[in-house]
Design a protein around this motif. Sequence first.
Motif, PDB file in Angstrom:
ATOM      1  N   MET A  42      -0.209 -14.135   3.395  1.00  0.00           N
ATOM      2  CA  MET A  42      -0.138 -12.704   3.659  1.00  0.00           C
ATOM      3  C   MET A  42       1.329 -12.298   3.575  1.00  0.00           C
ATOM      4  N   THR A  43       1.585 -11.165   2.992  1.00  0.00           N
ATOM      5  CA  THR A  43       2.958 -10.693   2.883  1.00  0.00           C
ATOM      6  C   THR A  43       3.060  -9.276   3.418  1.00  0.00           C
ATOM      7  N   THR A  44       4.183  -8.974   3.965  1.00  0.00           N
ATOM      8  CA  THR A  44       4.480  -7.612   4.394  1.00  0.00           C
ATOM      9  C   THR A  44       5.801  -7.220   3.780  1.00  0.00           C
ATOM     10  N   PRO A  45       6.061  -5.914   3.670  1.00  0.00           N
ATOM     11  CA  PRO A  45       7.340  -5.495   3.112  1.00  0.00           C
ATOM     12  C   PRO A  45       8.533  -6.041   3.887  1.00  0.00           C
ATOM     13  N   THR A  46       8.379  -6.255   5.187  1.00  0.00           N
ATOM     14  CA  THR A  46       9.488  -6.731   6.010  1.00  0.00           C
ATOM     15  C   THR A  46       9.420  -8.234   6.248  1.00  0.00           C
ATOM     16  N   ASN A  47       8.389  -8.885   5.749  1.00  0.00           N
ATOM     17  CA  ASN A  47       8.159 -10.315   5.964  1.00  0.00           C
ATOM     18  C   ASN A  47       8.014 -10.681   7.439  1.00  0.00           C
ATOM     19  N   GLU A  48       7.643  -9.736   8.249  1.00  0.00           N
ATOM     20  CA  GLU A  48       7.362 -10.019   9.656  1.00  0.00           C
ATOM     21  C   GLU A  48       5.947 -10.577   9.774  1.00  0.00           C
ATOM     22  N   PRO A  49       5.706 -11.424  10.764  1.00  0.00           N
ATOM     23  CA  PRO A  49       4.354 -11.966  10.926  1.00  0.00           C
ATOM     24  C   PRO A  49       3.353 -10.855  11.246  1.00  0.00           C
ATOM     25  N   HIS A  50       2.135 -11.041  10.782  1.00  0.00           N
ATOM     26  CA  HIS A  50       1.049 -10.108  11.076  1.00  0.00           C
ATOM     27  C   HIS A  50       0.542 -10.361  12.485  1.00  0.00           C
ATOM     28  N   LEU A  51       0.410  -9.309  13.250  1.00  0.00           N
ATOM     29  CA  LEU A  51      -0.137  -9.431  14.594  1.00  0.00           C
ATOM     30  C   LEU A  51      -1.653  -9.564  14.505  1.00  0.00           C
ATOM     31  N   VAL A  52      -2.174 -10.654  15.073  1.00  0.00           N
ATOM     32  CA  VAL A  52      -3.612 -10.868  15.158  1.00  0.00           C
ATOM     33  C   VAL A  52      -3.953 -10.964  16.638  1.00  0.00           C
ATOM     34  N   ALA A  53      -4.794 -10.043  17.107  1.00  0.00           N
ATOM     35  CA  ALA A  53      -5.199 -10.021  18.511  1.00  0.00           C
ATOM     36  C   ALA A  53      -6.591 -10.623  18.636  1.00  0.00           C
ATOM     37  N   LEU A  54      -6.729 -11.580  19.533  1.00  0.00           N
ATOM     38  CA  LEU A  54      -8.032 -12.186  19.823  1.00  0.00           C
ATOM     39  C   LEU A  54      -8.486 -11.721  21.196  1.00  0.00           C
ATOM     40  N   LEU A  55      -9.624 -11.043  21.222  1.00  0.00           N
ATOM     41  CA  LEU A  55     -10.163 -10.533  22.483  1.00  0.00           C
ATOM     42  C   LEU A  55     -10.830 -11.662  23.258  1.00  0.00           C
ATOM     43  N   MET A  56     -10.590 -11.670  24.561  1.00  0.00           N
ATOM     44  CA  MET A  56     -11.225 -12.616  25.480  1.00  0.00           C
ATOM     45  C   MET A  56     -12.008 -11.803  26.509  1.00  0.00           C
ATOM     46  N   PHE A  57     -13.175 -12.298  26.885  1.00  0.00           N
ATOM     47  CA  PHE A  57     -13.955 -11.629  27.926  1.00  0.00           C
ATOM     48  C   PHE A  57     -14.844 -12.654  28.611  1.00  0.00           C
ATOM     49  N   GLU A  58     -15.366 -12.292  29.768  1.00  0.00           N
ATOM     50  CA  GLU A  58     -16.213 -13.194  30.553  1.00  0.00           C
ATOM     51  C   GLU A  58     -17.410 -13.658  29.731  1.00  0.00           C
ATOM     52  N   ASP A  59     -17.688 -14.946  29.800  1.00  0.00           N
ATOM     53  CA  ASP A  59     -18.843 -15.579  29.163  1.00  0.00           C
ATOM     54  C   ASP A  59     -18.801 -15.570  27.640  1.00  0.00           C
ATOM     55  N   MET A  60     -17.612 -15.341  27.048  1.00  0.00           N
ATOM     56  CA  MET A  60     -17.514 -15.443  25.591  1.00  0.00           C
ATOM     57  C   MET A  60     -17.789 -16.893  25.194  1.00  0.00           C
ATOM     58  N   ASP A  61     -18.180 -17.083  23.945  1.00  0.00           N
ATOM     59  CA  ASP A  61     -18.399 -18.434  23.439  1.00  0.00           C
ATOM     60  C   ASP A  61     -17.030 -19.040  23.120  1.00  0.00           C
ATOM     61  N   LEU A  62     -16.707 -20.141  23.750  1.00  0.00           N
ATOM     62  CA  LEU A  62     -15.383 -20.756  23.614  1.00  0.00           C
ATOM     63  C   LEU A  62     -15.064 -21.121  22.167  1.00  0.00           C
ATOM     64  N   LEU A  63     -16.037 -21.642  21.435  1.00  0.00           N
ATOM     65  CA  LEU A  63     -15.797 -22.015  20.038  1.00  0.00           C
ATOM     66  C   LEU A  63     -15.502 -20.791  19.171  1.00  0.00           C
ATOM     67  N   GLY A  84       8.592 -22.253   5.340  1.00  0.00           N
ATOM     68  CA  GLY A  84       8.388 -20.808   5.393  1.00  0.00           C
ATOM     69  C   GLY A  84       8.351 -20.282   6.814  1.00  0.00           C
ATOM     70  N   GLN A  85       8.156 -18.993   6.907  1.00  0.00           N
ATOM     71  CA  GLN A  85       8.014 -18.331   8.201  1.00  0.00           C
ATOM     72  C   GLN A  85       6.534 -18.304   8.580  1.00  0.00           C
ATOM     73  N   PRO A  86       6.224 -18.351   9.868  1.00  0.00           N
ATOM     74  CA  PRO A  86       4.816 -18.249  10.268  1.00  0.00           C
ATOM     75  C   PRO A  86       4.268 -16.877   9.868  1.00  0.00           C
ATOM     76  N   PRO A  87       3.095 -16.831   9.223  1.00  0.00           N
ATOM     77  CA  PRO A  87       2.553 -15.554   8.773  1.00  0.00           C
ATOM     78  C   PRO A  87       1.886 -14.736   9.868  1.00  0.00           C
ATOM     79  N   PHE A  88       1.597 -15.351  11.023  1.00  0.00           N
ATOM     80  CA  PHE A  88       0.848 -14.657  12.061  1.00  0.00           C
ATOM     81  C   PHE A  88       1.553 -14.716  13.407  1.00  0.00           C
ATOM     82  N   ARG A  89       1.425 -13.635  14.151  1.00  0.00           N
ATOM     83  CA  ARG A  89       1.782 -13.609  15.567  1.00  0.00           C
ATOM     84  C   ARG A  89       0.465 -13.460  16.296  1.00  0.00           C
ATOM     85  N   VAL A  90       0.053 -14.497  16.994  1.00  0.00           N
ATOM     86  CA  VAL A  90      -1.257 -14.527  17.633  1.00  0.00           C
ATOM     87  C   VAL A  90      -1.111 -14.090  19.086  1.00  0.00           C
TER      88      VAL A  90
END
Length: 160
Positions: A42-63, A84-90
């Motif tokens: 993945m590339t961005t014009p600024t080469n900054e990592p892409h923010l990927v948000a993972l939602l967590m909630f009660e009783d979610m499936d761990l896998l 290289g630079q990491p492509p993601f900010r998790v």
Amino acid sequence: MVHRRLAATRPATAVIGPTDSNSTDRSQPPARNSTCDMIYTMTTPTNEPHLVALLMFEDMDLLDFGGPYEVLLTANRLAERDGGQPPFRVLTVSPDGGPVTAYGGVGLQPHGRADQVTDAAAVVIPGAIAIDRVCADPQITTTVAQLADTAEITTSICTG
């Protein structure tokens, strides 16, 4: 399910299968020694990592949560290993920023609150064993809607 909000500023390409990222000849074995057959760029014009948000909630499936989390971390590690630079900010988030307990009893602490995510490249919603109960929870459905409004891509895993 995948919801995509189009944005011209963040082109993305994915190549699945053994390949050299500099080659278009798929008949040859990969030119690089990799423990992973997936190359994700993945590339961005600024080469900054892409923010990927993972939602967590009660009783979610761990896998459903842990699988995407590990894939993103592995992609970062492989990119760094290749110089290289990491492509993601998790970023892991819950509706209120508090800890959650996944189905089966594993407790997890998120990085922050879901409302702190304002411009995500992607949002990942895990599934749950008791999906009807999760879908009936207004806090979760409101959080999913708010996250989807901030993201270029909203995707779910399994029943999420």
